[in-house]
Motif scaffolding. Structure first.
Motif, PDB file in Angstrom:
ATOM      1  N   THR A 184     -22.452-115.926  60.322  1.00  0.00           N
ATOM      2  CA  THR A 184     -22.371-115.581  61.743  1.00  0.00           C
ATOM      3  C   THR A 184     -22.318-114.071  61.811  1.00  0.00           C
ATOM      4  O   THR A 184     -22.601-113.393  60.835  1.00  0.00           O
ATOM      5  CB  THR A 184     -21.105-116.153  62.417  1.00  0.00           C
ATOM      6  OG1 THR A 184     -19.973-115.629  61.743  1.00  0.00           O
ATOM      7  CG2 THR A 184     -21.090-117.651  62.437  1.00  0.00           C
ATOM      8  N   GLY A 185     -21.886-113.577  62.942  1.00  0.00           N
ATOM      9  CA  GLY A 185     -22.021-112.145  63.139  1.00  0.00           C
ATOM     10  C   GLY A 185     -20.949-111.231  62.587  1.00  0.00           C
ATOM     11  O   GLY A 185     -21.087-110.036  62.677  1.00  0.00           O
ATOM     12  N   LEU A 193     -30.730-119.844  62.756  1.00  0.00           N
ATOM     13  CA  LEU A 193     -30.925-120.615  63.979  1.00  0.00           C
ATOM     14  C   LEU A 193     -30.734-119.771  65.231  1.00  0.00           C
ATOM     15  O   LEU A 193     -31.076-120.192  66.330  1.00  0.00           O
ATOM     16  CB  LEU A 193     -29.993-121.829  63.988  1.00  0.00           C
ATOM     17  CG  LEU A 193     -30.331-122.841  62.881  1.00  0.00           C
ATOM     18  CD1 LEU A 193     -29.401-124.029  62.933  1.00  0.00           C
ATOM     19  CD2 LEU A 193     -31.778-123.288  62.974  1.00  0.00           C
ATOM     20  N   LEU A 194     -30.189-118.558  65.069  1.00  0.00           N
ATOM     21  CA  LEU A 194     -30.069-117.672  66.221  1.00  0.00           C
ATOM     22  C   LEU A 194     -31.437-117.313  66.787  1.00  0.00           C
ATOM     23  O   LEU A 194     -31.597-117.171  67.988  1.00  0.00           O
ATOM     24  CB  LEU A 194     -29.328-116.389  65.825  1.00  0.00           C
ATOM     25  CG  LEU A 194     -27.815-116.518  65.632  1.00  0.00           C
ATOM     26  CD1 LEU A 194     -27.230-115.178  65.225  1.00  0.00           C
ATOM     27  CD2 LEU A 194     -27.163-117.019  66.909  1.00  0.00           C
ATOM     28  N   VAL A 195     -32.416-117.146  65.888  1.00  0.00           N
ATOM     29  CA  VAL A 195     -33.739-116.737  66.357  1.00  0.00           C
ATOM     30  C   VAL A 195     -34.740-117.880  66.366  1.00  0.00           C
ATOM     31  O   VAL A 195     -35.797-117.764  66.960  1.00  0.00           O
ATOM     32  CB  VAL A 195     -34.315-115.597  65.479  1.00  0.00           C
ATOM     33  CG1 VAL A 195     -33.601-114.299  65.781  1.00  0.00           C
ATOM     34  CG2 VAL A 195     -34.245-115.951  64.013  1.00  0.00           C
ATOM     35  N   ALA A 204     -28.829-108.939  61.534  1.00  0.00           N
ATOM     36  CA  ALA A 204     -29.068-109.076  62.963  1.00  0.00           C
ATOM     37  C   ALA A 204     -30.219-108.174  63.401  1.00  0.00           C
ATOM     38  O   ALA A 204     -31.112-108.583  64.145  1.00  0.00           O
ATOM     39  CB  ALA A 204     -27.795-108.725  63.742  1.00  0.00           C
ATOM     40  N   GLU A 205     -30.210-106.947  62.872  1.00  0.00           N
ATOM     41  CA  GLU A 205     -31.270-105.995  63.212  1.00  0.00           C
ATOM     42  C   GLU A 205     -32.633-106.521  62.780  1.00  0.00           C
ATOM     43  O   GLU A 205     -33.610-106.463  63.522  1.00  0.00           O
ATOM     44  CB  GLU A 205     -30.965-104.656  62.539  1.00  0.00           C
ATOM     45  CG  GLU A 205     -31.873-103.523  62.989  1.00  0.00           C
ATOM     46  CD  GLU A 205     -31.530-102.215  62.258  1.00  0.00           C
ATOM     47  OE1 GLU A 205     -32.409-101.344  62.197  1.00  0.00           O
ATOM     48  OE2 GLU A 205     -30.400-102.084  61.740  1.00  0.00           O
ATOM     49  N   MET A 238     -30.668-112.347  52.333  1.00  0.00           N
ATOM     50  CA  MET A 238     -29.909-112.457  51.081  1.00  0.00           C
ATOM     51  C   MET A 238     -29.249-111.139  50.688  1.00  0.00           C
ATOM     52  O   MET A 238     -29.894-110.116  50.524  1.00  0.00           O
ATOM     53  CB  MET A 238     -30.816-112.927  49.959  1.00  0.00           C
ATOM     54  CG  MET A 238     -30.041-113.278  48.722  1.00  0.00           C
ATOM     55  SD  MET A 238     -31.069-114.139  47.547  1.00  0.00           S
ATOM     56  CE  MET A 238     -31.404-112.831  46.423  1.00  0.00           C
ATOM     57  N   GLY A 239     -27.953-111.200  50.537  1.00  0.00           N
ATOM     58  CA  GLY A 239     -27.203-110.046  50.062  1.00  0.00           C
ATOM     59  C   GLY A 239     -27.081-108.923  51.078  1.00  0.00           C
ATOM     60  O   GLY A 239     -26.712-107.817  50.726  1.00  0.00           O
ATOM     61  N   LEU A 240     -27.388-109.199  52.335  1.00  0.00           N
ATOM     62  CA  LEU A 240     -27.339-108.135  53.335  1.00  0.00           C
ATOM     63  C   LEU A 240     -26.163-108.316  54.273  1.00  0.00           C
ATOM     64  O   LEU A 240     -25.746-109.431  54.577  1.00  0.00           O
ATOM     65  CB  LEU A 240     -28.636-108.111  54.153  1.00  0.00           C
ATOM     66  CG  LEU A 240     -29.928-107.896  53.373  1.00  0.00           C
ATOM     67  CD1 LEU A 240     -31.090-107.795  54.331  1.00  0.00           C
ATOM     68  CD2 LEU A 240     -29.825-106.636  52.523  1.00  0.00           C
ATOM     69  N   ALA A 241     -25.657-107.197  54.753  1.00  0.00           N
ATOM     70  CA  ALA A 241     -24.557-107.245  55.715  1.00  0.00           C
ATOM     71  C   ALA A 241     -25.067-107.815  57.033  1.00  0.00           C
ATOM     72  O   ALA A 241     -26.211-107.566  57.411  1.00  0.00           O
ATOM     73  CB  ALA A 241     -24.003-105.838  55.924  1.00  0.00           C
ATOM     74  N   PRO A 242     -24.216-108.560  57.734  1.00  0.00           N
ATOM     75  CA  PRO A 242     -24.632-109.231  58.964  1.00  0.00           C
ATOM     76  C   PRO A 242     -25.251-108.302  60.016  1.00  0.00           C
ATOM     77  O   PRO A 242     -26.199-108.694  60.694  1.00  0.00           O
ATOM     78  CB  PRO A 242     -23.331-109.845  59.488  1.00  0.00           C
ATOM     79  CG  PRO A 242     -22.526-110.066  58.269  1.00  0.00           C
ATOM     80  CD  PRO A 242     -22.866-108.954  57.330  1.00  0.00           C
TER      81      PRO A 242
END
Lengths: 243, 293, 647
Positions: B285-286, A209-211, A182-183, A174-178
């Motif tokens: 997405t990324g 769903l990526l992880v 990802a990290e 929430m509220g975080l840059a992608p």
């Protein structure tokens, strides 16, 4: 509805929720939730706002008592345990947007993490700064003045250093840059690879769903669908942007 | 990537009329967290403008900046041609700016009718004897309110002489006969509607609605949509924060999308729906958020 | 020059004593999120226990200190946390204020039963002997006080930043739920916090008592002495221990300089012990200098069930019925004398205190502002009634109302922007400053001033029965006024302001104007009550409007129901009856009442289930959507001071 079994019966579930109902006052928000999270999986719980996802996490972490049903971790029903007892038996719950103490410094937050895990502050600091070097430079800073990403890193460091069996993550992104998301999710993947079971609540379907190795969609206090991540991605699209 | 309006005062809406609300380059930080970064948007009178975005995007913070509960670190807020950036909340409201709250801020120990009445009477001076005299004999909440809340009168209907009363206003938003319910005993959806009626009661020129549709069922949500369109047709400017996409897409003339405190897209419902940046914001997405600007 | 040095050193010693008291307050606020109004009373009890052990039972001083600090105070702290404070989680801001005030009056009540309130007690120092520094004679006891204060600042700093328990103690106020998720018990943490706070209060009490070796200690003076620390704690914003320490030393110095340099020049003009008013003056100044509270939407919906408002017709009929009952009572009671007291005169007093109670219904019940200084306005009203137009005149009543309204506005103006706790503290400071600095001045009330009965053209109220009926009429009229205000536009605004300040402002309504207005009106009503009270017995004295009595009265109104006329009336009955027939039990009953109603904000008249009444730890309270829960889970009620970053 029959829920497709995702994992063979040989893998015992790390977390099972059976017929859980919960209400605020007279208003019931969970109307009988059934969910089974296999050990070592990353399970994504998806759904629109107000579906009851966070309430379910509150029930699992012992902050809210269900009016019916039971929560089983490993093979023990944990319905009667207090939040701190649950934490000591290996449940790490990181609540939405406030997994840190904003008026304590980074180092002081890490000192709180030592309540569970039996590590010294030094060891906790080493491990945390090793994973998140950005926090090392801010150890004396009040956690509330960190950036959103750094705050979330600090929050998730609790899962890193306390070696939980089950990890609950509420709206990690929430509220975080992608890039930061990802990290963080990379770390979640690593934790799962170490054998920890992760249940995460997300409104961002694709990210989650990526992880994820399994997923379910919750709508109006009930599980609507459960299945593989790719199935759920399609289903979620309909639930979110329906018009 | 979608076309984004040139931010700032320069971006006049179509028709060239003075916007009811102009937010220019507003930034707000909480500690180390950037809640809003250079946010600019306009809300023309007579329209419903949508403000959407995922949780934590900064929508409520923007509402607080507009209504005066949060001072921006940078930027300006104009109400028509008045600079209200540093104005106290009650002065903005007297200019004609009303709002509702995402987490309810009803007057819980008053009845629904009294909640609306506090709004209706907001321009009346309390030391006027007539109000005390009326209260001497009557029941609370049953008196008809004076004042000239024009929008409320307009709303009540074609009868030009219609006087807005709590009962009539409540009936107008679909809460007929609920004036005597104690507000904190009402279900969330209805309580939100009482907040809306209370906001309308001050006769606003600009109405800020923070998730008025949550807690409503489908039919109620549709009724809300119809009401908002009708309000806009009286010339009122409506800024709507809402998660119910059906409602937003159905009634908004224009939609701004907020993500990570940035406005990432602005346009018609159709444009927004097909905008890849918006899909990214909602589904994730990324690609980094700055990339869409 | 020697004398300057001497005053400076004594000032520092006094300041060190204040510092111990102030840091204790900060500790309780840091670890429990509660401002403990009873801090001074805990210190007082500790000081008297020390006297009891050392002077009465010949226990060695050091052993006595060990018993108090390591046995008595911890047990008391743990007990208070378990029985009183744990139930307050998530309650409104005014509940902890009322509960700690209840503890304050209970402890002073217990002390007056065990020890004599009138006597001065001499204490033996922990370490005796003295030495000379330059040209000043210093006692080892004084050096010990400074040493302890410094050690505390350093020790607490270490505890709170470098130990896990210390960090946990701070964390529990921030977010108890998260602390539990991290594996620590929030309940245990807040218990440690209260134990630490009580130990520090006890230490402050004993140390401060020992600075009073010339005069000895008395119950009230001792309690207020610890209050000196309050101002320093406020300067430190209730969280910064080093700043609190420095502020305490500065206050100690100022107090000493004022006493030795300024007062000798003023003494012709001052007949009261102005030094007793100094701490409150400092506290008031410290509060006025605090930053304003920020208006924000907290999403908290008050779920208090309010009593149904009677309609105008019902209240007029009710008033008439009340008056008929008063007439009957006046006939029945006219010749009844119990223990030398005419019951009709008591009835008159009840009506007067009932009007003060009504002023609290308006101010606290409707508009949510806690005021502890209604008795000050009452006393001022009584004083004016005696002095204006020869006493007993209606002009006196008018003057009482007007002067009190203006004074009320002047008190409210600088403090209305503060949050609830600080506003209550400001009225606390004002009440005590008026009591010590004005009422106690021998020229104000002296041995009591004579006030005649009211004379109206063609009407005399010389008889007890007519006086009683006159006051009954006033009570009914004020009750009707208060109910009418509640039904009027102004009343709706008062309740609205109390329920949601953020929504109030965003509807175009001015919070400041409303707050000042209601405070002034309530002050005027209390002034009128005081004027009427003065006419009942023909004479009034400062003891009638004593600071502690004022607090006790507020507690009684809260216990019965601060939202209803009946609550005000029953509180007045309870208060007058107890003062007349069992004054030692006054504080005990009030405090016990507050503790019994626990977090039920509506008082006895508003209670609908017994479980709310029982503070017993083993009675689990069902979460009722009746006092502080939230509707439909819209946000969990955030404690005051919690920040919520809205997105």
């Amino acid at each position: 509805m029959t829920v497709p079994e995702m994992s063979p019966a040989t893998v015992p579930p790390a977390l099972a929720i059976r017929g859980v109902r919960a209400s605020y006052g007279r208003i019931e928000v969970l109307h009988g939730v059934d969910l089974t999270v296999p050990a070592g999986s990353v399970f994504a719980l998806l759904g629109p706002n107000g579906a009851g996802k966070s309430t379910l996490l509150s029930v699992i972490s012992g902050q809210m008592r269900p009016t019916a049903g039971e929560v089983v971790i490993g093979d023990k029903p944990v319905g009667k345990l207090s939040t701190q007892k649950l934490a000591r038996t290996g449940l790490c719950s990181i609540p939405e947007g406030r997994g840190i103490f904003p008026n304590l410094t980074v180092r002081e937050n890490l000192r709180i993490w030592t309540y569970r895990g039996g590590l010294s502050v030094k060891a906790v600091e080493e491990q945390t700064y090793g994973t998140f070097p950005r926090l090392a430079g801010r150890r004396g800073q009040l956690a509330g003045t960190l950036s959103g990403g750094e705050q979330q890193m600090l929050a998730i460091s609790r899962a890193l250093v306390t070696d939980p069996k089950v990890l609950l993550l509420d709206e990690l992104s929430m509220g975080l840059a992608p890039l930061i998301v990802a990290e963080l999710y990379e770390l979640v993947g690593t934790l799962a690879a170490q054998g920890k079971t992760v249940l995460l609540v997300e409104q961002f379907v694709t990210t989650a769903l990526l992880v994820a190795t399994g997923a379910a969609i919750m709508v109006h206090g009930k599980i609507r669908q459960q299945g593989t991540p790719s199935d759920m991605a399609t289903a979620a699209h309909g639930v979110y942007l329906s018009s | 990537m979608s076309p984004v309006d040139e931010p700032g005062l320069a971006s006049e809406p179509s028709g060239g009329a003075l916007p009811a609300l102009t937010v220019s380059q507003v930034s707000v930080r909480f500690g180390g967290v950037s809640a809003l970064t250079n946010v600019s948007l306009v809300v023309p009178p007579g329209t419903v403008t949508g403000l959407i975005g995922p949780n934590g995007a900064g929508k409520t913070t923007l509402f607080n900046v507009i209504s005066g509960l949060q001072e921006p670190d940078r930027g300006a807020v104009h109400f028509f041609d008045t600079d209200v950036t540093m104005m106290k909340p009650y002065r903005r409201a007297r200019l004609g700016l009303a709002r509702t709250f995402q987490l309810l801020e009803l007057f819980g120990t008053l009845t629904a009718g009294e909640n609306v009445q506090v709004g209706l009477e907001s321009t009346v001076k309390w030391w006027q004897w007539s109000h005390l005299r009326k209260a001497l004999w009557r029941n609370s909440g049953s008196e008809s309110a004076p004042g000239d809340p024009t929008a409320a009168v307009a709303l009540v209907g074609s009868d030009a002489l219609a006087v807005a009363t709590p009962d009539r206003l409540l009936a107008e938003v679909g809460l007929e006969g609920m004036a005597n319910e104690q507000a904190n005993a009402m279900p969330t959806g209805l309580a939100r509607t009482v907040e809306l009626a209370r906001g309308l009661a001050i006769g606003p020129k600009l109405l800020l609605l923070d998730e008025p549709g949550s807690g409503l069922d489908e039919a109620e949500s549709q009724a809300l949509g119809t009401l908002l369109v009708r309000l806009a047709s009286t010339g009122m400017a409506v800024l709507l924060v809402e998660h119910d996409m059906e409602l937003v897409m159905g009634i908004c003339d224009r939609i701004h999308v907020l993500d990570f405190g940035h406005v990432i897209a602005t346009g018609s419902p159709e444009a927004i729906r097909s905008d890849p940046a918006v899909q990214t914001a909602y589904l994730g997405t990324g690609s980094p958020p700055g990339g869409t600007r | 020059m020697t004398s300057f040095l001497q005053y400076t050193i004594f000032g520092i010693i006094l300041g060190a004593g204040f510092a111990i008291a102030a840091t204790g307050l900060v500790v309780t606020y840091t670890t429990a999120g509660v401002f403990n109004f009873a801090h001074g009373a805990v210190g007082m009890i500790a000081a008297f226990s020390y006297w009891e052990l050392v002077a009465n039972h010949h226990v060695p001083a050091v052993l006595a200190l060990v018993i108090i600090l390591l046995v008595g105070a911890p047990i008391a702290g743990a007990l208070v946390e378990r029985v009183l404070m744990r139930r307050l989680h998530g309650a409104t801001a005014e509940r902890p204020i009322m509960v700690t005030l209840g503890l304050l009056v209970i402890l002073t009540g217990v002390a007056t039963i065990v020890w004599s309130p009138k006597s001065q007690y001499q204490l033996n120092p922990i370490v005796s002997g003295s030495f000379r520094l330059v040209s000043i004679n210093l006692q080892y006891q004084q050096v010990l006080t400074i040493g302890i204060a410094i050690a505390l600042v350093i020790g607490l700093r270490f505890l709170f930043s470098s130990t896990r328990t210390g960090v946990g103690l701070r964390a529990v106020v921030d977010d108890p739920a998260l602390l539990a998720m991290s594996g620590a018990s929030p309940d245990a943490m807040s218990q440690y916090g209260w134990i630490l706070g009580f130990v520090m209060a006890a230490l402050a009490g004993v140390m401060l008592a020992l600075t009073q070796e010339q005069t000895g200690i008395s119950i009230v003076a001792m309690t207020l002495l610890v209050v000196n620390g309050y101002a320093a704690a406020i300067v430190g914003r209730l969280k910064n221990i080093p700043v609190t320490f420095i502020a305490a030393i500065v206050i100690g110095l100022l107090e000493d300089y004022i006493i030795y340099y300024l007062l000798p020049h003023l003494s012709q003009g001052l007949n009261s012990d102005i030094t007793l008013a100094l701490p409150m003056a400092f506290l008031f100044i410290a509060l006025v200098m605090l930053p304003s509270v920020r208006l924000r939407a907290v999403g908290r919906l008050s779920t208090v069930r309010v009593p149904r408002m009677p309609s105008g017709k019902e209240s007029v009929l009710g008033g008439a019925a009340f008056f008929v009952l008063a007439v009957i009572a006046s006939v029945v009671l006219s010749s009844v004398v119990v223990r030398g007291t005419n019951l009709l005169n008591l009835g008159g007093e009840i009506m007067a205190f009932g009007i003060v109670g009504l002023s609290l219904v308006l101010l606290t019940g409707y508009s949510g502002q806690v005021s502890l200084c209604q008795f000050s306005f009452m006393g001022i009203g009584a004083f004016l009634m005696g002095k204006v137009a020869g006493g007993g005149s209606l002009f006196g009543l008018v003057a009482a109302a007007l002067v009190c309204a203006v004074l009320g506005a002047l008190v409210a103006l600088p403090t209305l922007r503060l949050r609830a706790l600080y506003f209550a503290l400001a009225t606390f400071a004002f009440a005590d400053a008026v009591d010590q600095g004005f009422f106690q001045d021998s020229r104000v009330f002296g041995g009591g001033i004579n006030v005649g009965r009211i004379i109206l053209p063609g009407l005399s109220f010389g008889g007890n029965r007519s006086e009683f009926l006159l006051l009954s009429v006033f009570f009914v009229l004020v009750a009707l006024l208060v109910l009418t205000i509640r039904r009027s536009l102004f009343g709706r605004r008062l309740v609205a302001m109390s329920d949601s300040p953020a929504a109030y402002a965003t509807l175009g309504l001015n919070l400041a104007v409303t707050k000042v207005a209601v405070f002034a009106i309530a002050a005027a009503l209390a002034g009128i009550a005081g004027g009427l009270y003065a006419t009942v017995n023909g004479t009034v004295g400062s003891a009638d409007f004593d600071f502690f009595s004022g607090i006790i009265f507020v507690l009684f109104v809260t216990v019965w129901s601060i939202r209803t006329v009946s609550g005000a009336f029953l509180a007045a009955v309870t208060y007058v009856m107890l003062t007349t027939f069992w004054s030692t039990g006054l504080g005990l009953v009030a405090g016990a009442g507050i503790i019994l109603i626990g977090r039920a904000a509506s008082g006895i008249l508003g209670i609908d289930r017994l479980s709310t009444l029982l503070p017993l730890p083993w009675v689990k309270r069902a979460p009722v959507a009746g006092d502080s829960g939230t509707l439909a889970g819209i946000g969990t009620a955030p404690m005051e001071g919690e920040t919520r970053v809205a997105g």
